[in-house]
Design a protein around this motif. Sequence first.
Motif, PDB file in Angstrom:
ATOM      1  N   LEU A 150       0.760  -1.599   0.105  1.00  0.00           N
ATOM      2  CA  LEU A 150       0.385  -0.270  -0.129  1.00  0.00           C
ATOM      3  C   LEU A 150       0.829   1.457  -0.486  1.00  0.00           C
ATOM      4  CD1 LEU A 150      -2.928   1.076   0.201  1.00  0.00           C
ATOM      5  CD2 LEU A 150      -2.604   1.259   2.371  1.00  0.00           C
ATOM      6  N   MET A 151       1.923   1.079   0.570  1.00  0.00           N
ATOM      7  CA  MET A 151       2.522   2.440   1.506  1.00  0.00           C
ATOM      8  C   MET A 151       3.464   2.635   0.047  1.00  0.00           C
ATOM      9  SD  MET A 151       2.344   3.724   4.260  1.00  0.00           S
ATOM     10  CE  MET A 151       4.153   5.078   4.946  1.00  0.00           C
ATOM     11  N   GLN A 152       4.253   1.490  -0.698  1.00  0.00           N
ATOM     12  CA  GLN A 152       4.605   1.715  -2.164  1.00  0.00           C
ATOM     13  C   GLN A 152       3.579   2.384  -3.687  1.00  0.00           C
ATOM     14  OE1 GLN A 152       6.478  -2.200  -3.695  1.00  0.00           O
ATOM     15  NE2 GLN A 152       8.374  -1.298  -3.170  1.00  0.00           N
ATOM     16  N   ARG A 153       2.054   1.669  -3.626  1.00  0.00           N
ATOM     17  CA  ARG A 153       1.204   2.391  -4.414  1.00  0.00           C
ATOM     18  C   ARG A 153       0.983   3.437  -4.176  1.00  0.00           C
ATOM     19  NH1 ARG A 153      -1.344  -3.420  -6.209  1.00  0.00           N
ATOM     20  NH2 ARG A 153       0.291  -4.296  -6.476  1.00  0.00           N
ATOM     21  N   LEU A 154       0.530   3.820  -3.007  1.00  0.00           N
ATOM     22  CA  LEU A 154       0.209   5.378  -2.801  1.00  0.00           C
ATOM     23  C   LEU A 154       1.573   6.326  -3.116  1.00  0.00           C
ATOM     24  CD1 LEU A 154      -1.575   4.787   0.393  1.00  0.00           C
ATOM     25  CD2 LEU A 154      -2.108   5.535  -1.611  1.00  0.00           C
ATOM     26  N   GLY A 155       2.987   6.348  -3.101  1.00  0.00           N
ATOM     27  CA  GLY A 155       3.976   6.971  -3.447  1.00  0.00           C
ATOM     28  C   GLY A 155       4.353   7.486  -1.426  1.00  0.00           C
ATOM     29  N   LEU A 156       3.990   6.816  -0.741  1.00  0.00           N
ATOM     30  CA  LEU A 156       4.902   7.192   0.698  1.00  0.00           C
ATOM     31  C   LEU A 156       5.762   5.722   0.608  1.00  0.00           C
ATOM     32  CD1 LEU A 156       1.241   8.153   2.112  1.00  0.00           C
ATOM     33  CD2 LEU A 156       2.848   8.852   1.347  1.00  0.00           C
ATOM     34  N   ASP A 194       9.087   4.402   2.078  1.00  0.00           N
ATOM     35  CA  ASP A 194      10.505   5.378   2.628  1.00  0.00           C
ATOM     36  C   ASP A 194      10.566   6.447   2.211  1.00  0.00           C
ATOM     37  OD1 ASP A 194      12.806   5.958   2.990  1.00  0.00           O
ATOM     38  OD2 ASP A 194      14.113   5.235   0.735  1.00  0.00           O
ATOM     39  N   THR A 195       8.883   7.612   2.594  1.00  0.00           N
ATOM     40  CA  THR A 195       9.288   9.213   2.892  1.00  0.00           C
ATOM     41  C   THR A 195       9.173   8.844   4.445  1.00  0.00           C
ATOM     42  OG1 THR A 195       6.595   8.830   2.252  1.00  0.00           O
ATOM     43  CG2 THR A 195       8.311   8.830   0.781  1.00  0.00           C
ATOM     44  N   ARG A 196       9.578  10.593   4.869  1.00  0.00           N
ATOM     45  CA  ARG A 196       9.065  10.061   6.421  1.00  0.00           C
ATOM     46  C   ARG A 196       7.504  10.933   6.524  1.00  0.00           C
ATOM     47  NH1 ARG A 196      14.433  14.376   7.244  1.00  0.00           N
ATOM     48  NH2 ARG A 196      14.676  15.067   5.623  1.00  0.00           N
ATOM     49  N   ILE A 197       7.438  12.247   5.303  1.00  0.00           N
ATOM     50  CA  ILE A 197       5.813  12.028   5.669  1.00  0.00           C
ATOM     51  C   ILE A 197       4.690  10.811   5.566  1.00  0.00           C
ATOM     52  CG2 ILE A 197       5.353  12.915   2.823  1.00  0.00           C
ATOM     53  CD1 ILE A 197       3.467  13.829   5.775  1.00  0.00           C
ATOM     54  N   GLY A 198       5.089   9.664   4.706  1.00  0.00           N
ATOM     55  CA  GLY A 198       4.608   8.503   4.852  1.00  0.00           C
ATOM     56  C   GLY A 198       4.827   7.601   5.703  1.00  0.00           C
ATOM     57  N   MET A 199       5.341   7.836   6.853  1.00  0.00           N
ATOM     58  CA  MET A 199       5.795   7.088   8.365  1.00  0.00           C
ATOM     59  C   MET A 199       4.987   7.485   9.142  1.00  0.00           C
ATOM     60  SD  MET A 199       8.191   4.327   9.093  1.00  0.00           S
ATOM     61  CE  MET A 199       6.708   3.752  10.076  1.00  0.00           C
ATOM     62  N   VAL A 200       4.927   9.391   8.898  1.00  0.00           N
ATOM     63  CA  VAL A 200       4.519   9.994   9.690  1.00  0.00           C
ATOM     64  C   VAL A 200       2.499   9.870   9.482  1.00  0.00           C
ATOM     65  CG1 VAL A 200       2.860  12.434  10.401  1.00  0.00           C
ATOM     66  CG2 VAL A 200       5.811  11.837   9.900  1.00  0.00           C
ATOM     67  N   ILE A 201       1.963   9.691   8.133  1.00  0.00           N
ATOM     68  CA  ILE A 201       0.481   9.032   7.899  1.00  0.00           C
ATOM     69  C   ILE A 201       0.311   7.506   8.250  1.00  0.00           C
ATOM     70  CG2 ILE A 201      -0.787   8.615   5.749  1.00  0.00           C
ATOM     71  CD1 ILE A 201       0.484  10.822   4.496  1.00  0.00           C
ATOM     72  N   LEU A 202       1.659   7.038   8.696  1.00  0.00           N
ATOM     73  CA  LEU A 202       1.445   5.496   8.845  1.00  0.00           C
ATOM     74  C   LEU A 202       1.083   5.164  10.399  1.00  0.00           C
ATOM     75  CD1 LEU A 202       0.216   2.298   8.198  1.00  0.00           C
ATOM     76  CD2 LEU A 202       3.173   2.087   7.731  1.00  0.00           C
ATOM     77  N   TYR A 203       2.110   6.184  10.666  1.00  0.00           N
ATOM     78  CA  TYR A 203       1.843   5.562  12.592  1.00  0.00           C
ATOM     79  C   TYR A 203       0.884   6.388  13.196  1.00  0.00           C
ATOM     80  CZ  TYR A 203       6.813   4.087  12.972  1.00  0.00           C
ATOM     81  OH  TYR A 203       8.307   2.928  13.688  1.00  0.00           O
ATOM     82  N   SER A 204       0.466   7.578  12.289  1.00  0.00           N
ATOM     83  CA  SER A 204      -1.086   7.653  12.852  1.00  0.00           C
ATOM     84  C   SER A 204      -2.227   7.307  12.132  1.00  0.00           C
ATOM     85  CB  SER A 204      -1.638   9.223  12.067  1.00  0.00           C
ATOM     86  OG  SER A 204       0.261  10.051  11.992  1.00  0.00           O
ATOM     87  N   ALA A 205      -2.047   6.923  11.433  1.00  0.00           N
ATOM     88  CA  ALA A 205      -3.434   5.144  11.410  1.00  0.00           C
ATOM     89  C   ALA A 205      -3.202   4.526  12.652  1.00  0.00           C
ATOM     90  CB  ALA A 205      -3.543   5.246   9.968  1.00  0.00           C
ATOM     91  N   ILE A 206      -2.250   4.067  12.788  1.00  0.00           N
ATOM     92  CA  ILE A 206      -1.886   2.602  13.758  1.00  0.00           C
ATOM     93  C   ILE A 206      -2.477   3.952  14.683  1.00  0.00           C
ATOM     94  CG2 ILE A 206      -0.234   1.169  15.013  1.00  0.00           C
ATOM     95  CD1 ILE A 206       1.242   1.465  11.673  1.00  0.00           C
ATOM     96  N   ARG A 207      -1.850   4.596  15.803  1.00  0.00           N
ATOM     97  CA  ARG A 207      -2.171   5.066  16.810  1.00  0.00           C
ATOM     98  C   ARG A 207      -3.790   5.763  17.083  1.00  0.00           C
ATOM     99  NH1 ARG A 207       0.772   2.873  20.250  1.00  0.00           N
ATOM    100  NH2 ARG A 207       2.283   2.145  19.017  1.00  0.00           N
ATOM    101  N   ILE A 208      -4.788   5.744  15.341  1.00  0.00           N
ATOM    102  CA  ILE A 208      -5.715   6.700  16.109  1.00  0.00           C
ATOM    103  C   ILE A 208      -6.660   5.700  17.319  1.00  0.00           C
ATOM    104  CG2 ILE A 208      -7.680   6.242  14.719  1.00  0.00           C
ATOM    105  CD1 ILE A 208      -6.356   8.215  12.272  1.00  0.00           C
ATOM    106  N   PRO A 209      -6.518   4.751  16.531  1.00  0.00           N
ATOM    107  CA  PRO A 209      -7.760   3.811  17.505  1.00  0.00           C
ATOM    108  C   PRO A 209      -7.696   4.052  19.131  1.00  0.00           C
ATOM    109  CG  PRO A 209      -7.123   1.983  16.411  1.00  0.00           C
ATOM    110  CD  PRO A 209      -6.209   3.633  16.338  1.00  0.00           C
ATOM    111  N   TRP A 210      -6.151   3.978  19.353  1.00  0.00           N
ATOM    112  CA  TRP A 210      -5.178   3.995  20.546  1.00  0.00           C
ATOM    113  C   TRP A 210      -6.278   5.224  21.438  1.00  0.00           C
ATOM    114  CZ3 TRP A 210      -3.470   0.038  24.145  1.00  0.00           C
ATOM    115  CH2 TRP A 210      -2.950  -0.561  23.909  1.00  0.00           C
ATOM    116  N   GLY A 211      -5.960   6.615  20.750  1.00  0.00           N
ATOM    117  CA  GLY A 211      -6.162   7.737  20.890  1.00  0.00           C
ATOM    118  C   GLY A 211      -8.262   8.002  21.240  1.00  0.00           C
TER     119      GLY A 211
END
Lengths: 281, 310
Positions: free
Chosen positions: A133-139, A141-158
């Motif tokens: 998914l990260m590859q297809r979205l062009g994310l 190995d990008t820093r912005i991609g990592m931030v987006i992914l980590y954010s999505a992973i942490r939303i349910p905890w929040g």
Amino acid sequence: MKRINRPGRLAKLGLNHAVALFAAFIFTYPVIWILMASIKPDVEIYREPLRLFPSRIDVSIFQRIFQTQPIAHYLVNSLIYSLGAVVISLAFALFASYGLSRHEFKGKQATLITILMVQMIPALVSIIPIYLLMQRLGLYDTRIGMVILYSAIRIPWGVWILVGFIDQIPKALDEAAIVDGASKFRILWQIIFPLALPGLASAAIFTFVGTWNEFAIASIVLRSSTNLSMPVGSMAMIAGDPNDWRMVSMTATVNLLPVLAVFALLQRHIIAGLTRGAVKE
Amino acid sequence: MQSIVQPSIQPLNRQSKIERFIHGPWPFILPALFGLVFMRAFPFVWQIWLSFTNMRLGRPGEFIGLQNYRVLFQNPVFLSSIAYTGVFMVATVAGQMFFGLLLALLLEEDFKGKAVYRMTFLIPWIVSGFVAGILWQLMLVETRFGMFNALLDLMNVPPVRWLSNARNAQMSVIMVYIWKGLGFSLLLMSGGLKIIPQEMIESADIDGASYLQKLRLIKLPMMKDIISVNIIFSVIAALNSYETVFVLTGGGPGGATSIIALVMFNTAFGDGRNQLGRGSAIGVVMFVVTLIFVIIYVRKTNFAKGYGKP
């Protein structure tokens, strides 16, 4: 406990302390050892494993890894990832928690169960599709991609931490504001947000530590050394020279110190966040 | 659909569907839900499809039915990984429960310095998996200059191959994970002990019950729910363990400590063949087993009746 006589009580007290000390020793010794090893002179780290405290403090390795390795880069990256995930995931989670806490609607239970289940199943099990998914979205190995992914992973905890907090804020406050003609966004911003701050604080700390420590996903999604996070970059450094124990210890120490500092200062919030996210009491 | 918007301000029956949607909860929930579904839930589903293909890195792959699963469950490497994963899960969870309960009971006693002790007990849990792997690698160095072997040396015991002997490595990994995960179990156990009504303990005291009797007949039964929740969380964590063992042994020696997540990573990204389809099949196996425990949890906590209060 009146029936227990004095010597018996003292023996019991002694036993409690003995067991607690022993456990504390096992839990902390390796951590203290590595912190100390990172500032020991070479001879002591390689030849005197039972010596805990260094005879003199030698921080040359600290300078060396910062000069010869991109560790400063990794530190900055990890800060970006962790703080980015904190801000973004909590913004999304705050909105969602407000919507969930303040409304009764069809599908509310289903939404909550979905969030809970997604939270409980680690992202690790779907690392391969996440990578694609990260590859297809062009994310990839990008820093912005990592931030987006980590954010999505942490939303349910929040969401889980915040729904509980917002539920405890009296509804009368919002209702009064509605009568005064305030919009829901204003209520969220001016009433809910300030009152939910303790909840946001524990969610923030919890998210920060979790993201800072994350290794598995970052090791797949990041590749270039300019983007690596602290643990993944450290792994690369250590793999380069695994027998340089001083470098290994210092690298581990640099990973460890921010988390230990956060923990020492804000222990209570982290525990509150965890128990709230895990078991609702 | 109900709305909390006051009828006096905007009469419900006058609103169009769109207006009602805008004033309802969904505009608040949807952004989070979108991120969640797109980045977290969708990969689970996509992975099921991927597991039916022979996809490799840079090659799209074709549908091959259940081939990946068939190959996996005939592959001795995968089967032995599953066997070790099972042992690893049972042993770490049992260890975490036992010692977690023991320390929670200890912290229930009345003595000074409890807060400090509790904090030290939680330190391994806050340490990252990566750092834990490094720590223990240094503790378990196999020459007599490793910490553990140096201790044995004092007692004139020859050095032990903690990580290069298959059996020992399997035990070491389990020991490290118990060390690492104990804090979480301790927190839940402490929470469980706190909700036991003090009167029950007091009346047992009056009846002259011994410590063990109180534990067996009152405390443990009262903690049944929290212990099951604790077990479920720990099982899920154990099943999805990766980083500490990756750093500590890399799955070695000779695959002895390859827990299932390591095999998945290796199949997909590690061994140069990059079999994403087959790796996905392993991911699906992990997903399904995890999901079973999640469902047990959701039912156990009576989730449907309120926000999952146990």
